[in-house]
Design an enzyme around this catalytic site. Structure first.
Site, mmCIF file in Angstrom:
data_model
loop_
_atom_site.group_PDB
_atom_site.id
_atom_site.type_symbol
_atom_site.label_atom_id
_atom_site.label_comp_id
_atom_site.label_asym_id
_atom_site.label_seq_id
_atom_site.Cartn_x
_atom_site.Cartn_y
_atom_site.Cartn_z
ATOM 1 N N HIS A 293 -7.260 -6.113 1.209
ATOM 2 C CA HIS A 293 -6.083 -5.281 1.480
ATOM 3 C C HIS A 293 -5.303 -5.765 2.715
ATOM 4 O O HIS A 293 -4.335 -5.131 3.123
ATOM 5 C CB HIS A 293 -6.566 -3.843 1.709
ATOM 6 C CG HIS A 293 -5.531 -2.774 1.472
ATOM 7 N ND1 HIS A 293 -5.073 -2.452 0.219
ATOM 8 C CD2 HIS A 293 -4.873 -1.943 2.324
ATOM 9 C CE1 HIS A 293 -4.187 -1.470 0.307
ATOM 10 N NE2 HIS A 293 -4.026 -1.149 1.575
ATOM 11 N N ASP B 295 -10.149 -5.742 -2.853
ATOM 12 C CA ASP B 295 -9.511 -4.716 -2.015
ATOM 13 C C ASP B 295 -10.429 -3.500 -1.893
ATOM 14 O O ASP B 295 -10.823 -2.909 -2.899
ATOM 15 C CB ASP B 295 -8.183 -4.324 -2.684
ATOM 16 C CG ASP B 295 -7.328 -3.405 -1.839
ATOM 17 O OD1 ASP B 295 -7.863 -2.545 -1.131
ATOM 18 O OD2 ASP B 295 -6.095 -3.550 -1.916
ATOM 19 N N SER C 287 0.842 -1.201 0.000
ATOM 20 C CA SER C 287 0.000 0.000 0.000
ATOM 21 C C SER C 287 0.880 1.256 0.000
ATOM 22 O O SER C 287 1.647 1.456 -0.945
ATOM 23 C CB SER C 287 -0.954 -0.060 1.199
ATOM 24 O OG SER C 287 -1.998 0.853 1.048
#
Lengths: 277, 277
Positions: free
Chosen positions: B256, B223, B148
């Site tokens: 995620h 995600d 990320s």
């Protein structure tokens, strides 16, 4: 039963879920986590139980152990209960080793604990029925493992239900709770002063009279709670009475953490799968 | 340099350690984690960097990814920096995506951030020297991966230092920070309104002009931040300009979380090891 799904993640091709539900046995809301493998070959799926240690919830094992890789590889479901009843109306204690987070997997008889602290029946009855309903193609075969207080729980529940559980394993378990500080404190509080009532919750007592399933135990020599809380002497001595199949492994330097558990979890899964096949 | 060991665990035959130290670059106390494999064969050991995402510390990857099994298997060291400068005297913001826990791996030029928010120099200079000193038989070969915000960091740091890093990989990275809410907010705050100054911190800009190391990216379709924060269109289009070696994989249903990362980490390690050998 009414289950509320509160989290769900793909993990190693299978699905990791966390549910909440009202427990009739514990008379409070509970959470648990369950992993279902992908089962692309539509095989019959066995179930492994994981019981966590003091202060833990169902999250520690699901987030820190890496078990999902092994559960998918071997196509086995894994269920992880919380470690005690929970909630504002549930009796508690300020200490980390008593009350919420420290249910010790037994049936409390003393006040104010008796109303909610019935983790034994919750796991062997209520949550067992929930788990069976959640696993498609459930083979009906089960085994149980745990860590520390949960290692004590796995041994006691596994031996008291030897027909249900095909294998038992434990990481750094409390093997003789009637003789060590954690166990004496919990048993005195939940079961009372009469030590005769402690025997059915003490693995070192049960191993003397039970036709136990095969047992694997791994203990790190660098464990900060070893040997004070986790001494194996009495348990191994008493296992000779019934000629129980106990494998006790000491591993040099490893401590009480999930770094230790994750390292030796593959060894434990291999042991369980052999008994569940 | 003075390092203080604050935690150490055996893990998969190697050793997982957590240190604190005073950072001259960041002008505050920092923690980082490092894993050293057992190296029983006394080989030369390469180093993989892991950069974490928003809100994380060095603990998330060390506790939740299961990377130690892979690092030991491949005999590679892994270092995990924190995600920002820390401390009472360090500028902060109440939002989760700005200030402490959200350093974005850049060199801040705006007040009150410029004094401490220099994660770029901390990683490429100060912590690089510390890591090299901690690894016995260090091969000198390094690569970098992240998640990320840390995927953005790995790409930017890896491309700006293509001679140092042999491979770059990222899980659900912020690929075009100048175009998405997280990146626009951070860059405006740390770098100012002049978007020309943003370009050297934007992977989609850097890929147009850099002779980048091989890049592997994995993105889950489930995600919650995709595609809004994590869209790949511009990056993949711009990668054609330099004919960069980019492998972009979409995986169905994954989100995620670290359940996603742990599932595909072996694939990323295999990719890095190939470049580090």
């Amino acid at each position: 039963m009414t289950l509320k799904l509160i989290e769900q993640h793909f993990s190693f091709d299978g699905v990791q879920s966390k549910y909440s539900h009202y427990s009739e046995v514990l008379q409070c809301d509970m959470t648990f986590s369950i992993y279902l493998p992908s089962n692309q070959e539509k095989k019959e799926i066995p179930l492994i139980w994981w019981l966590s240690g003091l202060t833990c919830t169902d999250d520690n094992f699901s987030q820190k152990s890496g078990f999902q890789r092994l559960a998918e590889k071997h196509q086995v479901a894994v269920i992880i209960p919380d470690t005690s009843p929970r909630g504002e109306n549930v009796a508690d204690d300020a200490a980390y080793d008593l009350g919420q987070g420290a249910g010790f997997y037994l049936t409390a008889t003393q006040e104010p604990w008796a109303k909610h602290y019935n983790m034994y029946a919750y796991i062997t009855d209520e949550l067992s029925r929930i788990a069976a309903a959640l696993i498609p193609n459930f083979s009906g075969k089960e085994s149980i493992m745990g860590h520390s207080m949960g290692g004590h729980g796995a041994l006691v529940i596994g031996m008291k239900n030897a027909a249900k559980f095909k294998a038992i394993s434990a990481f750094s378990p409390i093997l003789s709770p009637s003789q060590v500080p954690w166990g004496i404190k919990a048993f005195t509080t939940y079961l009372g002063e009469d030590k005769a009532s402690w025997k059915e919750w003490d693995a070192s007592e049960l191993i003397k009279t039970t036709d136990a399933p095969p047992i694997l135990i791994t203990q790190g020599t660098g464990d900060q709670f070893y040997p004070e809380q986790l001494d194996e002497t009495t348990f191994l001595e008493n296992a000779k009475v019934t000629d129980a199949k106990v494998t006790y492994k000491k591993v040099k330097g490893y401590d009480h953490s999930y770094f230790f558990i994750s390292t030796f979890l593959e060894d434990h899964f291999d042991f369980h799968i052999e008994q569940l096949s």
